[in-house]
Motif scaffolding. Sequence first.
Motif, PDB file in Angstrom:
ATOM      1  N   GLU A 151       0.824  -1.229  -0.018  1.00  0.00           N
ATOM      2  CA  GLU A 151      -0.149   0.002   0.048  1.00  0.00           C
ATOM      3  C   GLU A 151       0.820   1.222   0.031  1.00  0.00           C
ATOM      4  OE1 GLU A 151      -3.838  -1.800   2.483  1.00  0.00           O
ATOM      5  OE2 GLU A 151      -2.277  -0.203   3.351  1.00  0.00           O
ATOM      6  N   ILE A 152       1.766   1.375   0.848  1.00  0.00           N
ATOM      7  CA  ILE A 152       2.735   2.434   0.974  1.00  0.00           C
ATOM      8  C   ILE A 152       3.807   2.538  -0.209  1.00  0.00           C
ATOM      9  CG2 ILE A 152       4.478   1.736   2.320  1.00  0.00           C
ATOM     10  CD1 ILE A 152       2.807   4.977   2.708  1.00  0.00           C
ATOM     11  N   ALA A 153       4.061   1.621  -0.690  1.00  0.00           N
ATOM     12  CA  ALA A 153       4.892   1.803  -1.971  1.00  0.00           C
ATOM     13  C   ALA A 153       4.088   2.322  -3.077  1.00  0.00           C
ATOM     14  CB  ALA A 153       5.358  -0.009  -2.373  1.00  0.00           C
ATOM     15  N   GLU A 154       3.022   1.887  -3.121  1.00  0.00           N
ATOM     16  CA  GLU A 154       1.995   2.505  -4.311  1.00  0.00           C
ATOM     17  C   GLU A 154       1.791   4.106  -4.116  1.00  0.00           C
ATOM     18  OE1 GLU A 154      -1.122   2.725  -7.489  1.00  0.00           O
ATOM     19  OE2 GLU A 154       0.025   0.872  -6.717  1.00  0.00           O
ATOM     20  N   ALA A 155       1.615   4.240  -2.790  1.00  0.00           N
ATOM     21  CA  ALA A 155       1.492   5.839  -2.706  1.00  0.00           C
ATOM     22  C   ALA A 155       2.900   6.532  -2.828  1.00  0.00           C
ATOM     23  CB  ALA A 155       1.249   6.080  -1.114  1.00  0.00           C
ATOM     24  N   ALA A 156       4.076   5.883  -2.391  1.00  0.00           N
ATOM     25  CA  ALA A 156       5.301   6.695  -2.562  1.00  0.00           C
ATOM     26  C   ALA A 156       5.937   6.549  -4.203  1.00  0.00           C
ATOM     27  CB  ALA A 156       6.208   5.816  -2.054  1.00  0.00           C
ATOM     28  N   VAL A 157       5.213   5.722  -5.023  1.00  0.00           N
ATOM     29  CA  VAL A 157       5.616   5.813  -6.233  1.00  0.00           C
ATOM     30  C   VAL A 157       4.903   6.638  -6.995  1.00  0.00           C
ATOM     31  CG1 VAL A 157       5.406   4.372  -8.536  1.00  0.00           C
ATOM     32  CG2 VAL A 157       6.529   3.394  -6.346  1.00  0.00           C
ATOM     33  N   ARG A 158       3.583   6.841  -6.678  1.00  0.00           N
ATOM     34  CA  ARG A 158       2.736   7.898  -7.235  1.00  0.00           C
ATOM     35  C   ARG A 158       2.972   9.214  -6.867  1.00  0.00           C
ATOM     36  NH1 ARG A 158      -2.009   6.112  -9.867  1.00  0.00           N
ATOM     37  NH2 ARG A 158      -2.369   4.035  -9.379  1.00  0.00           N
ATOM     38  N   LEU A 159       3.610   9.513  -5.703  1.00  0.00           N
ATOM     39  CA  LEU A 159       4.052  10.746  -5.017  1.00  0.00           C
ATOM     40  C   LEU A 159       5.266  11.176  -5.910  1.00  0.00           C
ATOM     41  CD1 LEU A 159       3.261  13.147  -3.334  1.00  0.00           C
ATOM     42  CD2 LEU A 159       4.245  11.858  -1.423  1.00  0.00           C
ATOM     43  N   THR A 160       6.191  10.307  -5.941  1.00  0.00           N
ATOM     44  CA  THR A 160       7.385  10.340  -6.469  1.00  0.00           C
ATOM     45  C   THR A 160       7.129  10.783  -7.950  1.00  0.00           C
ATOM     46  OG1 THR A 160       8.375   9.042  -4.971  1.00  0.00           O
ATOM     47  CG2 THR A 160       9.801   9.642  -7.007  1.00  0.00           C
ATOM     48  N   MET A 161       6.301  10.067  -8.690  1.00  0.00           N
ATOM     49  CA  MET A 161       6.000  10.289 -10.007  1.00  0.00           C
ATOM     50  C   MET A 161       5.213  11.810 -10.170  1.00  0.00           C
ATOM     51  SD  MET A 161       4.931   6.969 -12.207  1.00  0.00           S
ATOM     52  CE  MET A 161       4.872   7.952 -13.620  1.00  0.00           C
ATOM     53  N   SER A 162       4.571  12.241  -9.126  1.00  0.00           N
ATOM     54  CA  SER A 162       3.862  13.490  -9.295  1.00  0.00           C
ATOM     55  C   SER A 162       5.102  14.689  -9.337  1.00  0.00           C
ATOM     56  CB  SER A 162       3.159  13.405  -8.143  1.00  0.00           C
ATOM     57  OG  SER A 162       2.548  14.764  -7.799  1.00  0.00           O
ATOM     58  N   HIS A 163       6.029  14.220  -8.527  1.00  0.00           N
ATOM     59  CA  HIS A 163       7.199  15.335  -8.330  1.00  0.00           C
ATOM     60  C   HIS A 163       8.032  15.465  -9.639  1.00  0.00           C
ATOM     61  CE1 HIS A 163       6.647  17.198  -4.707  1.00  0.00           C
ATOM     62  NE2 HIS A 163       5.950  16.044  -4.219  1.00  0.00           N
ATOM     63  N   ILE A 164       8.012  14.154 -10.337  1.00  0.00           N
ATOM     64  CA  ILE A 164       9.000  14.062 -11.616  1.00  0.00           C
ATOM     65  C   ILE A 164       8.005  15.041 -12.465  1.00  0.00           C
ATOM     66  CG2 ILE A 164       9.335  12.668 -13.863  1.00  0.00           C
ATOM     67  CD1 ILE A 164       9.849  10.486 -11.594  1.00  0.00           C
ATOM     68  N   VAL A 165       6.482  14.823 -12.622  1.00  0.00           N
ATOM     69  CA  VAL A 165       5.855  15.472 -13.833  1.00  0.00           C
ATOM     70  C   VAL A 165       5.653  16.938 -13.408  1.00  0.00           C
ATOM     71  CG1 VAL A 165       3.466  15.505 -14.704  1.00  0.00           C
ATOM     72  CG2 VAL A 165       4.619  13.495 -14.315  1.00  0.00           C
ATOM     73  N   LEU A 166       5.637  17.329 -12.233  1.00  0.00           N
ATOM     74  CA  LEU A 166       5.454  18.624 -11.527  1.00  0.00           C
ATOM     75  C   LEU A 166       6.126  18.957 -10.192  1.00  0.00           C
ATOM     76  CD1 LEU A 166       3.891  21.458 -12.138  1.00  0.00           C
ATOM     77  CD2 LEU A 166       2.160  20.741 -10.648  1.00  0.00           C
ATOM     78  N   PRO A 167       7.506  19.224 -10.272  1.00  0.00           N
ATOM     79  CA  PRO A 167       8.320  19.386  -9.171  1.00  0.00           C
ATOM     80  C   PRO A 167       7.982  20.742  -8.651  1.00  0.00           C
ATOM     81  CG  PRO A 167       9.701  19.651 -11.235  1.00  0.00           C
ATOM     82  CD  PRO A 167       8.327  19.173 -11.702  1.00  0.00           C
ATOM     83  N   THR A 168       7.711  20.765  -7.218  1.00  0.00           N
ATOM     84  CA  THR A 168       7.357  21.690  -6.416  1.00  0.00           C
ATOM     85  C   THR A 168       8.169  21.974  -5.303  1.00  0.00           C
ATOM     86  OG1 THR A 168       6.003  20.495  -4.907  1.00  0.00           O
ATOM     87  CG2 THR A 168       5.007  21.602  -6.923  1.00  0.00           C
ATOM     88  N   GLU A 169       9.178  21.095  -4.930  1.00  0.00           N
ATOM     89  CA  GLU A 169      10.239  21.390  -3.822  1.00  0.00           C
ATOM     90  C   GLU A 169      11.423  20.737  -4.295  1.00  0.00           C
ATOM     91  OE1 GLU A 169       9.511  22.432  -0.766  1.00  0.00           O
ATOM     92  OE2 GLU A 169       7.391  22.770  -1.069  1.00  0.00           O
ATOM     93  N   PRO A 170      12.374  21.029  -3.746  1.00  0.00           N
ATOM     94  CA  PRO A 170      13.845  20.421  -3.925  1.00  0.00           C
ATOM     95  C   PRO A 170      13.968  18.972  -3.626  1.00  0.00           C
ATOM     96  CG  PRO A 170      14.100  22.439  -2.502  1.00  0.00           C
ATOM     97  CD  PRO A 170      12.773  22.071  -2.484  1.00  0.00           C
ATOM     98  N   PRO A 171      14.645  18.097  -4.602  1.00  0.00           N
ATOM     99  CA  PRO A 171      14.465  16.768  -4.415  1.00  0.00           C
ATOM    100  C   PRO A 171      14.942  16.114  -2.922  1.00  0.00           C
ATOM    101  CG  PRO A 171      15.609  17.528  -6.445  1.00  0.00           C
ATOM    102  CD  PRO A 171      15.090  18.683  -5.856  1.00  0.00           C
ATOM    103  N   ASP A 172      15.760  16.928  -2.365  1.00  0.00           N
ATOM    104  CA  ASP A 172      16.059  16.185  -0.870  1.00  0.00           C
ATOM    105  C   ASP A 172      14.960  16.590   0.006  1.00  0.00           C
ATOM    106  OD1 ASP A 172      18.736  15.480  -1.433  1.00  0.00           O
ATOM    107  OD2 ASP A 172      19.670  17.195  -0.903  1.00  0.00           O
ATOM    108  N   ARG A 173      14.230  17.553  -0.207  1.00  0.00           N
ATOM    109  CA  ARG A 173      12.861  17.799   0.825  1.00  0.00           C
ATOM    110  C   ARG A 173      11.943  16.820   0.339  1.00  0.00           C
ATOM    111  NH1 ARG A 173      10.327  23.230   2.869  1.00  0.00           N
ATOM    112  NH2 ARG A 173       8.645  22.311   3.855  1.00  0.00           N
TER     113      ARG A 173
END
Length: 191
Positions: A151-173
Amino acid sequence: MTAEHSSLRDSLLDAAAELLVRRGYRGVRMQDVAAAVGVSRQTVYNEFGDKWGMAQAVVLRDNERYLDGIDRVLTEHADDLYAAVAAAVRFTLGLSADDPIKKVVLTGAGGDELLPLLTTQAEPVLFTARTRIVEHARAQWPELDPAAFAEIAEAAVRLTMSHIVLPTEPPDRVADLIARMVTRYLDVPGE
């Protein structure tokens, strides 16, 4: 798949990827890919079905190579789930920022037709990423609850992909945020 067929497929994907980067999706013809490899246009159609199938195969192969890197990163941090997740997210965001295929997909530089491969039609990429990460985690951290981790892997992958498509914060954060989310959800000590 025979070694000869695998080699032909790799050659076709290499040519297609190079042409996609140089010309964008609209600028690539199946005939161009065939000519680059020295095969008939029908061979390219037989392998991929159509231009969309070819583009999807390029993105999926790129994703497999990325996942090989994720496996390495997770293994390097086997003793600390928080550090492993944070490193994997940083790796993903860094690699995506420099990946010529993802740039074509995300910038729309002659490739806005490809954006669905990472958004509305990203199921193959998401499914493969989640499956590989869950398999790796089960082997590396067998004490984790498999259902909760999936469950959490699915959420983490989707959230990471969201930041690939539309980065809003620095990668480290972003990496720290996602690592905290994963470890808190799994009730594993982290930062």
